[in-house]
Design a protein around this motif. Structure first.
Motif, short mmCIF file in Angstrom:
data_model
loop_
_atom_site.label_atom_id
_atom_site.label_comp_id
_atom_site.label_asym_id
_atom_site.label_seq_id
_atom_site.Cartn_x
_atom_site.Cartn_y
_atom_site.Cartn_z
N GLY A 43 41.28 38.58 41.09
CA GLY A 43 41.99 38.08 39.84
C GLY A 43 41.56 36.78 39.04
O GLY A 43 41.14 35.95 39.86
N GLU B 247 45.70 41.44 36.97
CA GLU B 247 44.40 41.17 36.98
C GLU B 247 44.03 39.59 36.37
O GLU B 247 43.18 38.99 36.93
N ILE C 132 44.92 38.16 45.52
CA ILE C 132 44.29 39.20 44.58
C ILE C 132 42.83 38.57 44.42
O ILE C 132 42.89 37.60 43.43
N GLU D 250 49.38 45.47 39.99
CA GLU D 250 48.79 44.10 40.19
C GLU D 250 48.19 43.55 38.90
O GLU D 250 47.35 44.02 38.36
#
Lengths: 674, 303, 152
Positions: free
Chosen positions: A424, A382, A421, A380
């Motif tokens: 993020g 960031e 996310i 994933e």
């Protein structure tokens, strides 16, 4: 013998103030062939028109000149009046003595002299006029739609629902276009496939729509109402009439690592494949370049597993011909790839992707089932950096225009990322935010204010890879031009909103259809304001991004507009148009075909002249009246004057030039008469 | 129109007998193998210094073909004549300039390239009445190998001339004149025109069967041999040749009044070359410049 | 002012014939009218569909007919109603103008222009400019001296 009537209008004071209209009418009487010449205060009024009509009947006029305002104003009015009186409307001409004379000259003496000469030149012209009839062209009420993206789908459905037959040609194995691959759409964030796929199915099921997928337009001949289109059905290697679309062939195919076009390279497909689950038609195609059987000569696994025996390795390209009356070009767009950006790694960095690839990552039906992950390691990200202008508005990249959709979809991408996310960081580098459109600016604001996208006004100069604390990072070097400081971001992923360009092959298609395109190969509209969905070729219409970068709502409204234009065309059995076309005197033509070279409408064809034995003696030019738009370019290039333009013949023009006296009256002497 | 230069010395380097026998051999082969039905070439006339066109149909007659430094005619004019046209395929003896005419005729669809076998003869200038023609000074195709010909005969190597040609010098002088003087110059030239249309009849590119000069209704060009019609005729003919004329200069050779058509044609050919980078008759694929355009064409002269 | 023949040049009013396309320049000239822009009355307009239709014969004929100057005007590049007529015309007129110059015709007597339908002002200025230029040059005696018959 000509019997001409001249009618000079005062236009109240508009003409009469600076032109002695009585004198003009009087002067015309001395011209040979002028039977009646008179003046009246308002010629365009009912009594005025009545005077003309009566004169036509009573004096058996063979030609009429009305000296008044610009022909753009009232030519039609008076030609209609002439017709009502039984005179062929094309035997009436307008002498423009208002806009071109009385309104631009103060000196009444000069104005009168000029008005006399203008009117006389039109009288001489009218003597050379002939009775003309509007040209009628029969219309085939059947449309061709090129391109099966959202614009093509909308146009096809509108025309088909209007009760007309539609032939749709799509180059790829399925209709749907780019929209089928998008995740969610701005500004409402509704799922792209959810709104598109019902339309795709409707196209497939519509009794008025004939669908050719995996097919291309090979050639287009003919003209408005009467096009003959040759379509190449590329060999699918599958008989789609037999295939049930069960998908077992795809499942068993041993070739697994072919980058999927639909996934924009973010996922893989087999050598025999259905491009995506909702494809229409939901039938596979064999990619012969990658198929083991076609490359190595053995395998045939798909044939073995196919229950209904639909695999056809020996299938060849097939050509079909369709007659249509109108064409809608909806060939859409492509985006430039990251290879075009040496400053951003020239495609070497796996985690620098383009907007369409991000759409696939964010899509629930995508290769990651909607999980936004780095292509390089599946982690994933960031921090993501979005670059909103990548190539667009950049003359150095050869793309000075704005790609229009990037501002909005980048805001959407930042938003989708933050929704998935939460911790993020989403940076967006932009030049300007262009968010004009219903609900668009609010959408961008939401991305910034509610979803916390970090907008940086400035450009990114360089991206390079670097390992930081054992983690692979993309170092994004840019500038914040508002704070006037350099920026360096350690990102996990970069999304380039790369520039929108026309679909590959757009220029070649434009040449086949015979319609102009601009220097970037976008199709050109006939008029940017007033005829935005018409091309300059009669009967050819434009929809969607084939013309310029457009978003979905625009493409759809374009498509409906184009469909409406098609239906207007189809509302009559015959097309009527003015008779101003070029004609060839084949006795004089010697077949150099310079005319063919300069004709913008491909209206010139080559005809063989044969002798009694049937041998071809020579070739001559012929003009297709349906295609000719009457520009007259062929005539001035023709050295032998073998062609001429009806309505603007050499005879008419010669007569007009000749009417100007070789030795003009001296103005000072004319003063003496007053 | 002609010039006394030292070129006659250079011509001495060419062995005309060799060229002639090579032409004859090739002609014989072509006729015997039935590759062509006619060979159009030069034959001996009443004067050695004035060869005449011959049309050989029998392989036994090839010895009638001659070749010497006086072969000035541009034989390509015959390719568009109905009698010859009916008997394709042909072979034709061409110098570089004439070969360009053949290309021009193909480009303008008057003949098919496959119908003609061009025998391209190296040429170091041709002579008329003892003098090398002035057109030969500016010739860039002395060896026709850079034009699309079927067979090159002879192989002269000529250094491009260093000094300005006679024609160019004359052009320069004309351009130095005032407009008024130039107008008088041309008026004097054109006033001599007797409208015999010899220029047109000899020009391979004047292939219209109905010439504009004879068109009535409307009559754009007065047919009376007076100043007005003469000016219009000569101007229009020159203009019709823009981007098409290969400067074989047969028109000025044919003109009984010695009108300087060569100067006008040379001027226009140079302007076409400078403006559009186009030289007529060099390339089968290139469109004649007035039948095409470039978005970036000059428009300094347009307000 | 009756003795006009002796000092013809001073009182000389040039005759200008203008060949214009109907889509741009003709409409531009209409706009000059509706905007009441005043300009020299010396011009006579002949309307054609496109500059691509304007043949060099027209220009020679105009001069033969006693015109002292000729204007040819149409749509700006890119604006042609027929897409490309003005591009072909541009080439044709460039070569024609060069040839006429070489034949000794003063280039001020032959003016090409792009005047759009919105440029009423430009049309007026163009006519004024050409009229003034040609007035300064005087009557086109050269061309007028070209008589139909040799004996004249």
């Amino acid at each position: 013998m000509a019997r001409i009537g001249v009618f000079v209008c005062w236009c109240g004071e508009n003409i009469a103030r600076t032109v002695d209209v009585v004198k003009v009418a009087e002067a015309m009487k001395s011209i040979q062939g002028v039977i009646v010449s008179l003046d009246y205060k308002y010629m365009c009024s009912d009594p005025g028109q009545k005077i003309i009509k009566e004169a036509i009947v009573n004096e058996r006029l063979t030609g009429v000149v009305v000296a008044l305002c610009s022909p753009l104003m009232h030519e039609k009015t008076f030609r209609t009046a002439a017709k009502e009186a039984g005179l062929n409307p094309f035997l009436l001409e307008v002498a423009n003595i208002r806009e071109h004379c009385s309104w631009v000259h103060e000196d009444k003496n000069e104005g009168t002299k000029k008005a006399i000469e203008i009117t006389r030149s039109v009288v001489e012209r009218v003597k050379q006029n002939h009775e003309l009839q509007n040209i009628t062209v029969p219309i085939t009420n059947r449309a061709l739609v090129i391109g099966g993206g959202i614009a093509g789908i909308q146009a096809a459905l509108d025309i088909a629902n209007g009760g007309h037959q539609v032939v749709m040609v799509e180059r790829t194995p399925s209709i749907g276009g780019h929209m089928a691959g998008l995740s969610e759409t701005f500004p409402t964030l509704d799922c792209s496939q959810c709104i598109l796929t019902p339309r795709m199915v409707e196209v497939a099921r519509h009794p008025n729509i004939k669908l050719y997928t995996y097919s291309e337009v090979e050639s287009v001949h003919g003209f408005v109402g009467n096009f003959k289109v040759k379509i190449r059905k590329k060999a699918r290697s599958v008989d789609i009439n037999v295939c049930t679309g069960c998908g077992i062939c795809q499942e068993k195919c041993p070739q697994k690592k072919i980058p999927s076009e639909f996934e924009c390279g973010t996922g893989f497909r087999k050598a025999i494949y259905i491009p995506f689950p909702q494809a229409v038609p939901n039938k596979p195609v064999i990619d012969r370049e990658h198929c083991t059987y076609f490359t190595k000569g053995k395998c045939k696994l798909c044939e073995k597993v196919c229950g209904p025996k639909a695999i056809r390795y020996d299938q060849v390209d097939e050509y079909v011909e369709e007659d249509v009356g109108a064409i809608v070009v909806a060939t859409g767009y492509e985006v430039i790839t990251s290879e075009k950006f040496p400053e951003y790694g020239a495609g070497r960095f796996k985690d620098v992707i383009n907007g369409l690839q991000f759409e696939r990552l964010a899509s629930a039906s995508g290769p990651t089932e909607g999980r936004i992950v780095r292509p390089s390691d599946g982690k994933e990200p960031e921090t993501i950096v979005f670059i909103a202008c990548a190539g667009s508005r950049d003359p150095a990249k050869g793309i000075p225009y704005c790609s229009k959709i990037c501002c909005m979809y980048t805001a959407k991408h930042a938003m989708l990322y933050r929704h998935k996310i939460h911790h993020g960081k989403a940076y967006v580098f932009y030049m300007d935010i262009r968010s004009a459109g219903k609900g668009y600016d609010e959408f961008v604001r939401r991305a910034i204010e509610q979803d916390g996208a970090l907008y940086v006004r400035g450009r990114v100069s360089r991206i390079y890879e670097k390992t930081v604390n054992g983690q692979k990072k993309l170092i994004v070097k840019g500038a914040d031009t508002i704070l006037n400081k350099a920026m360096e971001i350690e990102a996990d992923m970069v999304v380039l909103a790369t520039a929108v360009t026309p679909s590959p092959g757009a220029a070649q298609l434009a040449q086949k259809v015979g319609t102009p395109y601009n220097e970037y190969e976008f199709f050109s509209e006939a008029h940017p304001k007033l005829r935005p969905v018409e091309s300059n070729t009669a009967g050819v219409f434009l929809a969607g991004s084939a013309q310029s970068p457009k978003d979905i709502p625009e493409s759809v409204s374009d498509a409906s507009a184009a469909a409406s234009k098609v239906q207007i065309l189809f509302s009559k059995k015959e097309l009527e148009r003015d008779p101003y076309v070029s004609v060839v005197n084949t006795d004089k033509c010697f077949g150099c075909f310079s005319c063919e070279a300069v004709c913008p409408y491909r209206a010139i064809t080559r005809e063989e002249i044969k002798n009694r034995k049937g041998e071809v003696v020579r070739m001559v030019a012929q003009i297709n009246k349906g295609l000719c738009q009457g520009c007259g370019g062929c005539i001035s290039i023709c050295r032998a004057k073998a062609c001429d333009l009806i309505g603007y013949t050499d005879e008419q023009i010669w007569a007009q030039i000749h009417s100007y006296p070789a030795d003009p009256i001296d103005p000072t002497e004319e003063n003496g008469h007053e | 129109m002609t010039t006394n230069s030292n070129q006659s010395n250079q011509n001495a380097n060419i062995n005309y007998n060799d060229l002639q026998s090579e032409i004859r051999h090739l002609a014989k082969d072509l006729l015997e193998s039935k590759k062509v039905r006619i060979v159009i070439g030069y034959g001996s006339g009443p004067l050695n210094s004035k060869p005449v066109p011959v049309f050989i149909t029998d392989a036994n007659d090839v010895d009638r073909l001659v070749y010497n430094e006086f072969c000035f005619n541009n034989l390509s004019i015959y390719l568009t004549k109905a009698e010859i046209k009916a008997k394709a395929p042909w072979a034709i003896v061409v110098k570089g300039c004439d070969a360009r005419s053949v290309i021009g005729l193909v480009v303008e669809n008057q003949i098919k390239r496959d119908d003609v076998f061009t025998i391209g003869v190296s040429c170091n200038g041709v002579k008329l009445e003892g003098n090398t023609l002035s057109k030969c000074d500016t010739c860039a195709v002395k060896n026709p190998s850079n034009i699309n010909v079927n067979k090159v005969i002879g192989n002269i190597k000529t250094a491009s001339s260093t000094s300005a040609s006679t024609l160019d010098k004359e052009l320069e002088q004309l351009n130095k004149m005032s407009a008024e003087e130039r107008f008088q110059f041309w008026k004097n030239e054109f006033d001599r025109c007797i409208r015999c249309y010899g220029c047109r009849q000899i020009c391979p590119h004047c292939f219209c069967n109905n010439c504009i000069a004879e068109k009535s209704a409307p009559q754009w060009i007065s047919t009376t041999p007076g100043s007005r019609g003469n000016f219009a005729w000569n101007a229009i003919r020159a203009f019709h040749l823009v981007g098409r004329c290969v400067e074989c200069m047969e028109c000025s050779r044919a003109c009984p009044m010695g009108i300087r058509l060569d100067l006008l044609n040379h001027y226009l050919a140079q302007e076409v070359r400078d403006s559009y980078n186009f030289v007529a008759g060099m390339d089968l694929e290139q469109k004649p410049p007035l039948t095409t355009y470039n978005l970036k064409d000059n428009q300094d002269f347009i307000k | 002012m009756n003795n006009t023949t002796n000092n013809k040049k001073e009182n000389f009013e040039p005759r200008i014939i203008a060949f214009v396309c109907q889509w741009c320049t003709y409409t531009g000239a209409d706009l000059a009218g509706t905007s009441r822009i005043q300009y020299a009355p010396n011009v006579r307009i002949i309307k054609l569909p496109c500059t691509g239709r304007i043949d060099v014969h027209f220009i020679l004929k105009a001069f033969e007919q006693g015109a002292d100057g000729v204007i040819v005007s149409g749509c700006h590049p890119g604006d042609c109603h027929y897409t490309s007529g003005n591009y072909y015309a541009r080439r044709r007129f460039e070569m024609f103008k060069k040839m006429m110059g070489f034949l000794g015709i003063d280039d001020k007597r032959l003016q090409f222009a792009w005047v759009s339908a919105a440029e009423g002002r430009k049309w007026g200025t163009l006519v004024d400019e050409v009229t003034n230029n040609v007035r300064a040059l005087g009557p086109f005696e050269d061309y007028k001296s070209l008589k139909i018959f040799q004996a004249e």
